[in-house]
Every structure is written in structure tokens, then in C-alpha cells.
Write an enzyme that holds these catalytic residues in place. Sequence first.
Site, PDB file in Angstrom:
ATOM      1  CG  MET A 221       7.822  23.822   0.485  1.00 16.92           C
ATOM      2  SD  MET A 221       6.587  24.700  -0.474  1.00 16.92           S
ATOM      3  CE  MET A 221       5.540  25.371   0.803  1.00 16.92           C
TER       4      MET A 221
ATOM      5  CE1 TYR B 205      11.111  32.519   5.296  1.00 15.36           C
ATOM      6  CE2 TYR B 205      11.324  30.142   5.122  1.00 15.36           C
ATOM      7  CZ  TYR B 205      11.033  31.367   4.552  1.00 15.36           C
ATOM      8  OH  TYR B 205      10.672  31.425   3.239  1.00 15.36           O
TER       9      TYR B 205
ATOM     10  NE  ARG C 257      -7.288   0.630  10.714  1.00 19.01           N
ATOM     11  CZ  ARG C 257      -6.054   0.300  10.325  1.00 19.01           C
ATOM     12  NH1 ARG C 257      -5.039   1.094  10.621  1.00 19.01           N
ATOM     13  NH2 ARG C 257      -5.824  -0.816   9.674  1.00 19.01           N
TER      14      ARG C 257
ATOM     15  CE  LYS D 118      -0.485  -0.152   5.062  1.00 20.84           C
ATOM     16  NZ  LYS D 118      -1.418  -0.495   6.162  1.00 20.84           N
TER      17      LYS D 118
HETATM   18  C1  LIG Z   1      -0.887  -1.677   6.804  1.00 16.69           C
HETATM   19  C2  LIG Z   1      -1.607  -2.915   7.075  1.00 16.69           C
HETATM   20  C3  LIG Z   1      -0.904  -4.135   7.156  1.00 16.69           C
HETATM   21  C4  LIG Z   1       0.599  -4.205   7.154  1.00 16.69           C
HETATM   22  O1  LIG Z   1       1.056  -3.817   8.420  1.00 16.69           O
HETATM   23  P1  LIG Z   1       2.620  -3.765   8.749  1.00 16.69           P
HETATM   24  O2  LIG Z   1       2.675  -3.497  10.188  1.00 16.69           O
HETATM   25  O3  LIG Z   1       3.142  -2.649   7.917  1.00 16.69           O
HETATM   26  O4  LIG Z   1       3.166  -5.076   8.348  1.00 16.69           O
HETATM   27  C5  LIG Z   1      -1.637  -5.295   7.317  1.00 16.69           C
HETATM   28  N1  LIG Z   1      -2.983  -5.260   7.393  1.00 16.69           N
HETATM   29  C6  LIG Z   1      -3.690  -4.121   7.341  1.00 16.69           C
HETATM   30  C7  LIG Z   1      -5.170  -4.166   7.430  1.00 16.69           C
HETATM   31  C8  LIG Z   1      -3.020  -2.906   7.182  1.00 16.69           C
HETATM   32  O5  LIG Z   1      -3.725  -1.763   7.136  1.00 16.69           O
END
Ligand SMILES: *Cc1c(COP(=O)(O)O)cnc(C)c1O
Length: 380
Positions: A309, A261, A132, A36
Site C-alpha cells: 500500500m 508479501y 449511459r 473533470k
Molecule cells: C469525459 C468526457 C469528455 C471528455 O472526453 P475525452 O475523451 O477525455 O476528451 C467529453 N464529454 C463527456 C460527456 C465526458 O464524460
Amino acid sequence: MTGHPVSELVVHQDAVRANTAFFAERTGGRLMAVLKADAFGHGPLARAVVAAGAGSIGVTAIAEALAVRSEGVDVPVLSWLNPVDADFGAAVLADVDLAVPSAAVLHAVVRAAHAVGRRARVHLHVDVGMARDGCPPAEWPALCALAREAEGTGDVRVVGVMGHMSCAERPDDPQNARERLVFAAALRTARRRALGPAVAHLAATAATLTGAGDGYGVSRIGAGLFGIDPSGTTDVLRPALTLRTRVVATRAVRAGTGVGYGHEYVAPGDTTLALLPLGYGDGLPRAAGHRAEVLLAGHRRPVVGRFSMDTVVVDTGGQAVPPGTVATVFGPGQDGEPTVAEWARWASTIPHEIVTHIGSRVARVHRTTRDGSTQEEHRG
Ligand SMILES: *Cc1c(COP(=O)(O)O)cnc(C)c1O
């Protein structure tokens, strides 16, 4: 030097492959590689992780799953986070598995699968304790019953059940046992409703390394593939990124000169300042100000003053550093450069945030090492 990018994020594919192979071995080959957020900021890696032993790939949105498919891998790809009006039809046509956390999403997937004339492969997602995503346990039996009904019409097949643990980086936390129980009960409920999921997956990186999520077939590993160990229990994982840039200008300044800054840094003595063309707009965390260092011409040097930035300023301690000199912001650490873990500490955050924030102005360079030779492939 036209065409030669000033700042580069080098992706060490050999490290990702080694980490993947470690988890493939640790899970007995039942590894879902989580790619992801553009593979945690590392760019296209689907083929590399499959070659190194990943049996499937997990991502959040359908768009990410389609991008993985377009890399040309034929292992299962799971997308687990979608709004109810997502393009589930496109996912089904691309042979993308879909996580289903609710009756509403189930209905949408059934409709989409029916419309495209293909059976959707779904993983029912139970909330084991994150509050969640995932189906609340109270609604789980009803979701299972609906899924079984939908299997009857031929539009979906439940191929998996998934949960995600909230406290796995603390193996002694009693919450882990509670979540394992919720997951086990959810699986029993699914089977009682005549569902026959081929895979169950609960553990991510931390739970896999500590054993907190043991007992189920597949592990979903993200952070660990990129050398990040949220549990702090292993030292075999290899960081996979090097961020480097080049000095664009230097200047000699007198003691008492205010820098940047707000003049938050005032040179304590006569010194030389080097300007680096990377700032918080490129993902350097502004919160690391007054702590961060880079490796410049063989020495760790402090980043001084507020981060801008587009730039940060380094105090070279009077060393003359010609413009064009390479500065290593972070890397695996073997040559004395800071690591992602150090940057995370300086910014009071986690390594995940550092690696996923490197901006689009920084060129990605994928480096693969074969037979001792080095090959660099510029992408994006
Ligand atoms: C991000 C995520 C993972 C991977 O988690 P890591 O700790 O990065 O291995 C697995 N399952 C879900 C649902 C996630 O959101």
C-alpha cells in the site's frame, strides 16, 4: 528536510497550455476544456486553459463547476452529471450551465431557477449510443417540447445540445456514423420544437483527432489536454505529469532472498534493493507488478515483488544508490523515464486511470515555464 515532500507530482503547465492551444487551433477556437476529476488528476488549471485558448469549461458535478468558478474564470462552465436533487440553485447563481438529460432534471432545474430568480442556461443531452447518460432518443421529442414550454416561463434557456460518442477511438467503426445520424436528428427535432441552441457539441478527444465527430461547433476535450490520445493517431500531444519520489532506504541482499508479501520475487543473485515510499495507496497500480520499472540514478530498474500500500521495492542490480536519491516513476519520457502510457500497458489499463489515481499523500507542484525560467508553485 522538513517541509520538503518526499513524493511529488509535478504538473507541467506549459505542456497543458501547448496541448490546449493545439486543440483551440484544431477546433477553430471552439474548444470546451474538460476539467473533470480534478482536471484528470492535474489540479486547478482553469485559468491556464482559458489563457491558452479554451472558450468554455466542462465538468461533471456541480461541485466541480463551483470549484472551477472559484478559480476566477468568466467563460461558460458546463456541469453535465447531476442527480435530480442536486443543488441546481447554487449552480444557476454561479452562472453554471447545466446539462439536462430528462424531464425530471428539467423540472428540478426550472424550480431551482425560479426560486433564485435567475434564468438557467441548459444544454439538452441526448444519448447518441452510449446507453449511459443522456436522454434516450425515444424520449427526446417530449423533452424538447417540455424545454420549449419552460423557456416560455423565462426560467430556462436552451443554449446547447450535446451528445457523447461511444466508439470514436475506432474511426472505422460503423457505430460512429449511426451516432452522427442520431445527433443530427436530435438537433433537427430541437429546432422543429422552436429551440435555438447556440452550440451543439458531440466530439471529445478521439472524435476530434480522427474527425469522427466533425461538423458541429464545439469539441469537449479532456484527455488530449493532458497528453493522452485515445485514438493513437497523433504524436504532437505532450504528457503533463512527472511523478517522482526519493529512496528512503537501501539494503544489500544475498541471492535467494525473498522480497515483500508472498515472496513473489526472489533475488536471483546478490544485489541491492531500494525502498520507495509510494504504493498502491498512492495510485501505483498493483496490477503492474512484475512489469513496472522506474528511472533511478540514470538507469531503468525493475520494481520487484508485490506492490504494498505504501511502498514498492526496486532492484538496483547491485548499484549503490544512497537514500534520498530521486526515483522518477513516470514523466514525459525525454530522460528515459517510463511514461504514463507505459504504466497503463503494464497495468492493462488506460492512461486516464493512471493519472486520475495519484493519491492525496503526493504533493502537487504546478510548474510554469516563462522566458525559459522555471517557477514552481506548491499546492495541496
Ligand atoms: C469525459 C468526457 C469528455 C471528455 O472526453 P475525452 O475523451 O477525455 O476528451 C467529453 N464529454 C463527456 C460527456 C465526458 O464524460
